[in-house]
Design a protein around this motif. Structure first.
Motif: not given
Length: 260
Positions: A95-117
């Motif tokens: 599988x490609x290292x960048x895929x829907x499963x990885x993308x969902x996990x990354x988005x959830x991590x970023x959301x939990x971190x509450x990035x300063x925007x």
């Protein structure tokens, strides 16, 4: 860069980027030789690894006003890629290292971190919309839902698409692997490189035949990727300094459009 070949020496290879690129070039040479550089020779066990490939003519589409003719050629190249590699070859491909499963996990991590925007209410509202959607069940369907397997470039950067005046070819296969057709389309449409010039992703989709289910999947993946990009563009974000002024606000507008 030589007149007839390119020597690619890897600065990092901990994810097996050199092996993924060499494998993809060999597969493409067999099934779609006009889409990518031809493999010449590789030193995969050297430190650093080296892959030598043929040199393609053409100008990267990043930083340009990508015309309707060029977008049509992109669609033709992507469609050829997705139809050329047989299921038997895809089945044994990593599988490609960048895929829907990885993308969902990354988005959830970023959301939990509450990035300063920053303090722009338009940006904050876009983040809230994306976070609310991400907290719903929709992203789970992106991982478990029905997908069409393809060989994917898995990098939507428009710099990877070369226009030679007649056709589009693709370079930089180091993140390639077995992927999901809808994900690959969403990745190129939502890649932040489009802000370096002008690129109409809707026109690209218009040239690609999709079922109703595939179209819905592409849209949800666009939302996922657009939200992820938004989270990285705030002051101090990993990509904040790499893009033109105003990119964060434009990305917020883009994400809001995808929910309307």
């Amino acid at each position: 860069m030589h007149a007839d070949r390119v020597v690619k020496t890897y600065a990092s290879w901990d994810r097996g980027e050199h092996e993924q690129e060499w494998r993809a070039l060999k597969i493409l040479a067999q099934y779609a030789p006009d889409l990518a550089p031809l493999p010449v020779v590789a030193e995969l066990h050297a430190e650093p690894p080296v892959v030598v490939m043929s040199r393609l003519d053409g100008v990267p589409l990043r930083g340009q006003t990508v015309t309707a003719e060029q977008i049509k050629a992109m669609a033709e190249a992507i469609t050829t890629l997705h139809k050329s590699v047989p299921a038997s070859a895809l089945a044994v491909m990593a599988p490609s290292p960048w895929n829907p499963s990885v993308a969902v996990a990354k988005a959830r991590r970023l959301r939990a971190e509450q990035p300063y925007l920053g303090e722009d209410p338009v940006v904050l509202r876009a983040f809230a919309m994306g976070a609310e959607w991400l907290d719903s069940c929709a992203p789970e369907e992106l991982v478990s839902g029905e997908a069409t397997p393809v060989l994917g470039l898995s990098d939507g950067n428009l710099a990877n698409y070369l226009w030679d005046g007649k056709r589009v070819q693709m370079v930089d296969w180091e993140d390639s692997g077995r992927s999901d057709r809808a994900f690959e389309l969403a990745e190129v449409i939502e890649h932040i490189s489009r802000f370096d010039g002008t690129f109409d992703g809707a026109t690209l989709l218009a040239y690609v035949e999709l079922t109703v289910a595939e179209a819905a999947r592409v849209l949800d993946l666009q939302r996922l990727l657009a939200f992820t990009w938004l989270c990285t563009l705030g002051p101090g974000g990993v990509f904040s300094g790499r893009n033109p002024h105003g990119t964060l606000a434009r990305q917020a507008d883009r994400l809001r459009d995808l929910f309307n």
